[in-house]
Design an enzyme around this catalytic site. Structure first.
Site, PDB file in Angstrom:
ATOM      1  CG  PHE A 149      39.381  29.951  34.801  1.00 62.33           C
ATOM      2  CD1 PHE A 149      38.464  30.181  33.787  1.00 62.33           C
ATOM      3  CD2 PHE A 149      38.923  29.406  35.993  1.00 62.33           C
ATOM      4  CE1 PHE A 149      37.108  29.891  33.957  1.00 62.33           C
ATOM      5  CE2 PHE A 149      37.573  29.119  36.175  1.00 62.33           C
ATOM      6  CZ  PHE A 149      36.660  29.364  35.153  1.00 62.33           C
ATOM      7  CE  LYS A 173      48.673  30.358  41.124  1.00 61.63           C
ATOM      8  NZ  LYS A 173      47.858  29.457  40.180  1.00 61.63           N
ATOM      9  CD  GLU A 176      46.330  25.909  38.108  1.00 61.71           C
ATOM     10  OE1 GLU A 176      45.700  25.088  38.811  1.00 61.71           O
ATOM     11  OE2 GLU A 176      46.464  27.118  38.411  1.00 61.71           O
ATOM     12  CB  SER A 226      35.689  30.158  44.219  1.00 59.63           C
ATOM     13  OG  SER A 226      36.696  29.497  44.977  1.00 59.63           O
ATOM     14  CB  CYS A 281      33.000  37.492  39.825  1.00 60.48           C
ATOM     15  SG  CYS A 281      33.858  39.058  39.590  1.00 60.48           S
ATOM     16  CD  GLU A 382      30.807  32.618  41.527  1.00 60.03           C
ATOM     17  OE1 GLU A 382      31.032  33.705  40.973  1.00 60.03           O
ATOM     18  OE2 GLU A 382      31.600  32.080  42.326  1.00 60.03           O
TER      19      GLU A 382
END
Length: 499
Positions: A149, A173, A176, A226, A281, A382
């Protein structure tokens, strides 16, 4: 309410599963959009469209592919603001940050435009009498990308332009949580002349992900997210015989030596820790202060952090926007509220921050934690939010040992005026990307991006040369053409002679 459907075979395809996910405006907390969540059958349809398109795209000329990509690059450039507006509306980041994301994605489109030189093979002539050996690279087939995201345009553009330039077809993909940018990217690719089915977008959740990981017609999977999910992606897709590059999480450290320019280091720490609300990240989430500079450095960071203006991403005066969801905002806040009990000094606490007129938004202020223990949750996890931890060490060696003890190895940085120390650091530190007086060492498009240890699962980094190698496979061709003036050599059961 706006509806986001799939993009399959060059057109919008309405969701048929009956399952829908909410998309929220992070600045208001209001649900503005519903996104179709694909069933396994809908994923099959997207893969089938990509497989059918590969029959011709996989054998298309380099000139045809690059011609499309050059036109695509021009369209993306013309629609920068449109893409950025979608990112701001669904992710929440400020418009200038969203524009920066689009620009970094464009770097890889530009790399893909020059794929002709990247795909050049090798030829050795006369390795034996009238024998030549050629090494070539060929596409894989249908490949898939599963993206996060936090960069809904940039990370997809780190994947599919290079993949299709190499002759593959692609099923994306996206997250969402902010799906609209991916559909616009696909629509612009079609406008540029990309044949139907070469790029497909299916929205969904774990059902869609697991369907891609198990699908027999998907040859490779790229992922950014992640570490726990990256590990799952790598394990599952590899078990199904697929090539995998899965980029995981991070805990990026910035080592500040006593000789560093502390004003420059403080500027860098604030920019790298709090930019994009810390939802990246490559954010610096741990500053390691060496020697006696800790108090002064923390004071300078605090001074700068207190001046950052937080507000809606669409407001030109905002420097930082909200977090993506309320649940994520609450999780980030929990690390700050629990920090003092685990021994940290809470210098700045942003957990109570709100914006007038937008009280239901997913707001959190900037938090700064000093004297953080390596055993604390705020350091070990994180956080993926605007929380900066400061740790103290007495020596350079202790600082490097602390950094190398982390299970993550994505990016790191050193701030110093000492060239010898910087050179030593870049060789000794265990991370895939290193900055010297550069806080966010994200490589340019023609170098590859990726970490070490629990920050990467698979053998290839993303984009650059590694990206080309990931989306192609090597083949070696050995050829003998007999001289027409010579008689056949006859049967020879021995080894070929090359001396």
């Amino acid at each position: 309410m706006k509806t986001v459907n799939h993009w399959i075979g060059g057109k919008t395809v309405e969701g048929a599963s009956g399952n829908w996910g909410p998309v929220t405006d992070p600045a208001t907390g209001a649900v503005t959009t519903q996104v179709a969540l694909a069933s396994a059958e809908e994923v099959d349809s997207a893969v089938a469209a990509a497989k059918a398109a590969y029959a011709t795209w996989g054998t298309s000329s380099l000139a045809q592919r690059t011609g499309v990509l050059f036109r695509y690059r021009a369209l993306l450039d013309a629609h920068r603001d449109d893409i950025a507006a979608l990112i701001t509306a669904e992710h929440g980041k400020v418009h200038s940050d969203a524009l920066g994301e689009v620009a970094r994605g464009l770097e890889i489109v530009e790399l893909a435009c020059g794929i002709t030189t990247q795909l050049k093979g090798e030829l050795s002539t006369q390795v034996s009498s009238r024998v030549d050996v050629a090494a070539i690279r060929q596409s894989l087939g249908v490949v898939a990308g599963i993206t996060p995201f936090n960069f809904p345009a940039m990370v997809p553009m780190w994947m599919f332009p290079l993949a299709i330039a190499c002759g593959n077809t692609f099923v994306l993909k996206p997250s969402e949580k902010d799906p609209s940018a991916s559909n616009l990217l696909a629509e612009l690719a079609a406008e540029a002349g990309l044949p139907d089915g070469v790029l497909n977008v299916v929205h969904g959740d774990k059902v869609a992900v697991d369907s891609l990981l198990a699908h027999p017609d998907v040859a490779a999977v790229s992922f950014v997210g992640s570490t726990p999910i990256a590990r799952h992606i790598h394990t599952t897709a590899s078990a199904n015989g697929k090539r995998v590059q899965a980029l995981g999480g991070a805990k990026n450290h910035m080592l500040v030596l006593p000789d560093a320019d502390l004003d420059a280091a403080a500027d860098a720490a604030v920019s790298a820790a709090y930019g994009s609300a810390g939802e990246r990240c490559m954010a610096i989430s741990a500053v390691v202060a060496v020697g006696a500079i800790g108090d002064e450095l923390v004071a300078k960071i605090r001074e700068r952090a207190e001046k950052i203006k937080i507000g809606p991403g669409a407001d030109p005066s905002s420097e930082m926007g909200p977090l993506i969801t309320k649940a994520h905002r609450d999780k980030v806040a929990s690390y700050v509220t629990g920090a003092a009990a685990q021994g940290a000094e809470v210098v700045l606490d942003g957990t109570g921050y709100t914006v007038d007129g937008f009280e239901d938004g997913h707001w959190i202020g900037l938090s700064l934690l000093d004297r953080v223990s390596t055993e604390s949750d705020a350091y070990r996890d994180e956080i993926f939010g605007p929380v900066l931890c400061v740790l103290r060490t007495e020596t350079y060696e202790e600082g490097v040992e602390l950094i190398n003890a982390s299970p993550f190895g994505n990016g790191t940085a050193i701030f110093t005026r000492d060239g010898g120390a910087a050179r030593r650091f870049q060789l000794e530190v265990e991370a895939g990307m290193v900055g010297v007086n550069v806080p966010i060492p994200v490589p340019v498009g023609y170098h590859s991006f990726g970490g070490w240890k629990d920050s990467l699962f698979g053998d290839h980094h993303i984009y650059g040369n590694d990206g080309v190698h990931f989306y192609t496979r090597g083949k070696v061709v050995t050829t003998r053409w007999p001289d027409p003036s010579e008689a056949p050599a006859g049967v020879d059961l021995g080894f070929p002679r090359n001396h």
